[in-house]
Design a protein around this motif. Sequence first.
Motif, mmCIF file in Angstrom:
data_model
loop_
_atom_site.group_PDB
_atom_site.id
_atom_site.type_symbol
_atom_site.label_atom_id
_atom_site.label_comp_id
_atom_site.label_asym_id
_atom_site.label_seq_id
_atom_site.Cartn_x
_atom_site.Cartn_y
_atom_site.Cartn_z
ATOM 1 N N PHE A 256 30.639 78.894 67.626
ATOM 2 C CA PHE A 256 30.546 77.445 67.468
ATOM 3 C C PHE A 256 30.880 76.722 68.773
ATOM 4 O O PHE A 256 30.164 75.799 69.191
ATOM 5 C CB PHE A 256 31.476 76.969 66.353
ATOM 6 C CG PHE A 256 30.787 76.781 65.038
ATOM 7 C CD1 PHE A 256 30.168 75.574 64.727
ATOM 8 C CD2 PHE A 256 30.755 77.787 64.094
ATOM 9 C CE1 PHE A 256 29.529 75.391 63.520
ATOM 10 C CE2 PHE A 256 30.108 77.616 62.880
ATOM 11 C CZ PHE A 256 29.497 76.418 62.582
ATOM 12 N N LEU A 257 31.973 77.116 69.405
ATOM 13 C CA LEU A 257 32.391 76.428 70.635
ATOM 14 C C LEU A 257 31.406 76.681 71.771
ATOM 15 O O LEU A 257 31.109 75.771 72.558
ATOM 16 C CB LEU A 257 33.799 76.878 71.024
ATOM 17 C CG LEU A 257 34.905 76.545 70.011
ATOM 18 C CD1 LEU A 257 36.260 77.012 70.532
ATOM 19 C CD2 LEU A 257 34.946 75.047 69.709
ATOM 20 N N ALA A 258 30.885 77.907 71.842
ATOM 21 C CA ALA A 258 29.899 78.214 72.879
ATOM 22 C C ALA A 258 28.625 77.405 72.663
ATOM 23 O O ALA A 258 28.046 76.862 73.625
ATOM 24 C CB ALA A 258 29.586 79.710 72.877
ATOM 25 N N TRP A 259 28.185 77.301 71.410
ATOM 26 C CA TRP A 259 26.983 76.522 71.110
ATOM 27 C C TRP A 259 27.186 75.043 71.450
ATOM 28 O O TRP A 259 26.289 74.400 71.997
ATOM 29 C CB TRP A 259 26.598 76.694 69.655
ATOM 30 C CG TRP A 259 25.405 75.881 69.234
ATOM 31 C CD1 TRP A 259 25.371 74.854 68.342
ATOM 32 C CD2 TRP A 259 24.055 76.035 69.696
ATOM 33 N NE1 TRP A 259 24.104 74.351 68.220
ATOM 34 C CE2 TRP A 259 23.265 75.068 69.048
ATOM 35 C CE3 TRP A 259 23.445 76.909 70.606
ATOM 36 C CZ2 TRP A 259 21.902 74.932 69.270
ATOM 37 C CZ3 TRP A 259 22.076 76.774 70.832
ATOM 38 C CH2 TRP A 259 21.327 75.798 70.170
ATOM 39 N N ALA A 260 28.363 74.526 71.143
ATOM 40 C CA ALA A 260 28.649 73.121 71.472
ATOM 41 C C ALA A 260 28.556 72.889 72.972
ATOM 42 O O ALA A 260 28.004 71.869 73.425
ATOM 43 C CB ALA A 260 30.037 72.734 70.953
ATOM 44 N N LEU A 261 29.057 73.825 73.763
ATOM 45 C CA LEU A 261 29.004 73.676 75.219
ATOM 46 C C LEU A 261 27.582 73.839 75.750
ATOM 47 O O LEU A 261 27.156 73.109 76.653
ATOM 48 C CB LEU A 261 29.932 74.699 75.878
ATOM 49 C CG LEU A 261 31.437 74.478 75.635
ATOM 50 C CD1 LEU A 261 32.244 75.600 76.258
ATOM 51 C CD2 LEU A 261 31.883 73.131 76.195
ATOM 52 N N THR A 265 24.522 71.035 78.000
ATOM 53 C CA THR A 265 23.781 71.282 79.246
ATOM 54 C C THR A 265 22.347 70.794 79.171
ATOM 55 O O THR A 265 21.665 70.707 80.207
ATOM 56 C CB THR A 265 23.775 72.779 79.576
ATOM 57 O OG1 THR A 265 22.994 73.484 78.593
ATOM 58 C CG2 THR A 265 25.186 73.337 79.598
ATOM 59 N N GLY A 266 21.872 70.509 77.955
ATOM 60 C CA GLY A 266 20.483 70.113 77.783
ATOM 61 C C GLY A 266 19.541 71.278 77.597
ATOM 62 O O GLY A 266 18.338 71.090 77.360
ATOM 63 N N ASN A 273 25.172 65.388 70.924
ATOM 64 C CA ASN A 273 26.440 66.014 71.306
ATOM 65 C C ASN A 273 27.653 65.214 70.842
ATOM 66 O O ASN A 273 28.673 65.790 70.450
ATOM 67 C CB ASN A 273 26.490 66.199 72.825
ATOM 68 C CG ASN A 273 25.501 67.242 73.307
ATOM 69 O OD1 ASN A 273 25.546 68.386 72.889
ATOM 70 N ND2 ASN A 273 24.584 66.829 74.175
ATOM 71 N N ALA A 274 27.565 63.907 70.911
ATOM 72 C CA ALA A 274 28.703 63.090 70.479
ATOM 73 C C ALA A 274 28.994 63.300 68.995
ATOM 74 O O ALA A 274 30.150 63.323 68.572
ATOM 75 C CB ALA A 274 28.432 61.611 70.765
ATOM 76 N N ALA A 275 27.927 63.467 68.206
ATOM 77 C CA ALA A 275 28.116 63.750 66.775
ATOM 78 C C ALA A 275 28.805 65.096 66.582
ATOM 79 O O ALA A 275 29.681 65.238 65.722
ATOM 80 C CB ALA A 275 26.770 63.735 66.058
#
Length: 298
Positions: A256-261, A265-266, A273-275
């Motif tokens: 989850f954290l890796a996907w969020a990061l 990056t686009g 991302n803010a959501a």
Amino acid sequence: MRSIGSLTDEQHAQRFAAYLDSQEIGARVDANGDTWEIWVVEEDQVEAAKLKLAEFQQSPDDGRYAEAIRSSKRLKTQQLEEALAKRRATFRTRKMPWERGIPLTMLLVMASVYVTAVTRFGDRTIPFTRDVMMNDPSQTSAGTKGWDAIPEIRNGEVWRLFTPMFLHFKAFHLIFNMGWLVVLGRNIETFKGTRYLLFLVLFLNLVANFAELYSTGANFGGMSGVGFGLFGFVWLRSRLVPEDGFHMERSTVFMFLAWALICTTGAAGNIANAAHFGGLAAGAFVGAMPVFSLRNPR
């Protein structure tokens, strides 16, 4: 749990603990230097256990204590067999998710699939698409953010605060979100109940939507913010309040954290991302709330 005394012989200590167990008095034996400490679990059984310890010390080789060990082993074997039989019975009667008492989780999935299908993955030429977004993009200037971007909601169309979470723009977007909604929503609804999950989803949705609204505007949709919020809730609750029954593997946390990061990056395309981070923060906050509770001050 309280110590009721100690014995110098480990075999005697284990024999006496087994005897207490046969008398339905929960006990534990711990090494303490050259002695073996006897602990009794329940406070109201301490005095009775002390009397039995005094009797045991008078004749530790009495036959009734040896028999107690055999009885204790038989009882544990019986309990293990009953637990295995119960597990097998549960496996045989395994039910589908909607039969296990998780109606809200399945309703959210069905609503998401329905809205996404009717809108043809968010086709803005379809009136229904514009009706479920936070605003009608054809009536609001591109790039408008915050409160100024949602005149429809200000005029009373309050459903728009919640309906964007059902709208998905790609098949992968829908499948990914629904998969984690079932996994996380099922756990929360099972352990905490349907009403709890309902209020949690509504809260996470509002925080995630407003985070994105003030970051990029109202042109977004999907259950990702709620999904990250449910992840944050289960993650923190499993670490801080394990007695609630939640569990999360480290690999899931990393994913989850890796996907969020990666999304920041686009590389994954146009992502809200803010959501994601708003929902994650809100879910983690609710998950950690019991730690800060003052219900049991000392």
